[in-house]
Design a protein around this motif. Structure first.
Motif, PDB file in Angstrom:
ATOM      1  N   ASP A  84     -18.885  30.404  17.497  1.00  9.17           N
ATOM      2  CA  ASP A  84     -18.850  30.910  15.959  1.00  9.17           C
ATOM      3  C   ASP A  84     -19.219  32.418  16.134  1.00  9.17           C
ATOM      4  O   ASP A  84     -18.603  33.446  15.490  1.00  9.17           O
ATOM      5  N   GLU A  87     -16.404  34.464  17.638  1.00  8.08           N
ATOM      6  CA  GLU A  87     -15.447  34.724  16.599  1.00  8.08           C
ATOM      7  C   GLU A  87     -15.637  35.851  15.473  1.00  8.08           C
ATOM      8  O   GLU A  87     -14.605  36.610  15.020  1.00  8.08           O
ATOM      9  N   HIS A  88     -16.792  35.708  14.953  1.00 11.97           N
ATOM     10  CA  HIS A  88     -17.246  36.745  14.075  1.00 11.97           C
ATOM     11  C   HIS A  88     -17.300  38.024  14.868  1.00 11.97           C
ATOM     12  O   HIS A  88     -16.575  39.024  14.261  1.00 11.97           O
ATOM     13  N   GLU A  91     -13.485  39.177  14.964  1.00 11.21           N
ATOM     14  CA  GLU A  91     -13.066  39.784  13.619  1.00 11.21           C
ATOM     15  C   GLU A  91     -13.632  41.100  13.325  1.00 11.21           C
ATOM     16  O   GLU A  91     -12.967  41.910  12.739  1.00 11.21           O
ATOM     17  N   ASP A 134     -11.200  38.276  22.867  1.00 12.04           N
ATOM     18  CA  ASP A 134     -10.363  37.250  22.881  1.00 12.04           C
ATOM     19  C   ASP A 134     -10.376  36.184  24.016  1.00 12.04           C
ATOM     20  O   ASP A 134     -10.216  35.055  24.083  1.00 12.04           O
ATOM     21  N   ILE A 137     -13.513  33.928  23.701  1.00 12.89           N
ATOM     22  CA  ILE A 137     -13.158  32.841  23.013  1.00 12.89           C
ATOM     23  C   ILE A 137     -12.410  31.950  23.589  1.00 12.89           C
ATOM     24  O   ILE A 137     -12.676  30.755  23.417  1.00 12.89           O
ATOM     25  N   LYS A 141     -13.507  27.908  24.328  1.00 12.31           N
ATOM     26  CA  LYS A 141     -12.719  26.976  23.797  1.00 12.31           C
ATOM     27  C   LYS A 141     -12.433  25.801  24.952  1.00 12.31           C
ATOM     28  O   LYS A 141     -12.356  24.788  24.708  1.00 12.31           O
TER      29      LYS A 141
END
Ligand SMILES: [Fe+2]
Length: 167
Positions: A84, A87-88, A91, A134, A137, A141
């Motif tokens: 999380d 991902e923030h 962004e 990227d 992440i 995952k």
């Protein structure tokens, strides 16, 4: 350079310091979870952001503009997971890229070739930053519930360091 451009560069200088705070808050979250490697990753990221800010600081001074420092919003301190947080972070980097592009548009409109040249470094840097987040992440995952792989990544990030190049 025109007033609008120098003001926008000064805003970006302050935004880079804000980015440092954003990443330091992510580091603090990871430290709180005893994930020292991930925490180190974000501490190093915060150092990079302060370096970006000081690069603009120096540039504005070199160009005869008076820099002003402003306060910042509180960064987000709570995350659901390391994924999380990343991902923030991704962004956030996309937002930075849009801001750098807007700055470049202003510099192009002003035919401010020195600033266009100056901003090229940041444009290249953003390509690197976005690719980095990227890929992390994607790794996280893929790792999913594999705690061994997760702690190996934590270990790997404990090695990350930042040696500031000349401003
Ligand atoms: Fe930055």
């Amino acid at each position: 350079m025109n007033e609008q451009l120098s003001k926008a560069l000064n805003d970006q200088l302050n935004f880079e310091f804000y980015s440092a705070q954003v990443y330091l808050a992510m580091a603090a979250y990871c430290s709180g979870e005893s994930l020292d490697g991930f925490a180190n990753f974000f501490i190093v990221q915060a150092e990079e952001e302060r370096f970006h800010a000081m690069k603009i600081y120096k540039y504005l001074n070199d160009r005869g503009h008076r820099v002003t420092i402003s306060g910042m919003d509180n960064p987000l301190n709570e995350y659901r997971s390391v994924l999380d947080a990343f991902e923030h972070a991704f962004e956030h980097e996309k937002l930075v890229t849009r801001r750098i592009y807007d700055l470049s548009d202003l510099a192009l409109n002003d035919r401010e070739h020195a600033t266009i040249q100056f901003l090229k470094w940041f444009i290249d840097e953003q390509v690197e930053e976005e690719a980095l987040f990227d890929s992390i992440i994607n790794k996280l995952k893929r790792i999913d519930q594999d705690s061994n792989a997760f702690f190996m990544l934590d270990n790997e990030f404990a090695q990350r360091s930042f040696t500031p190049p000349a401003l």
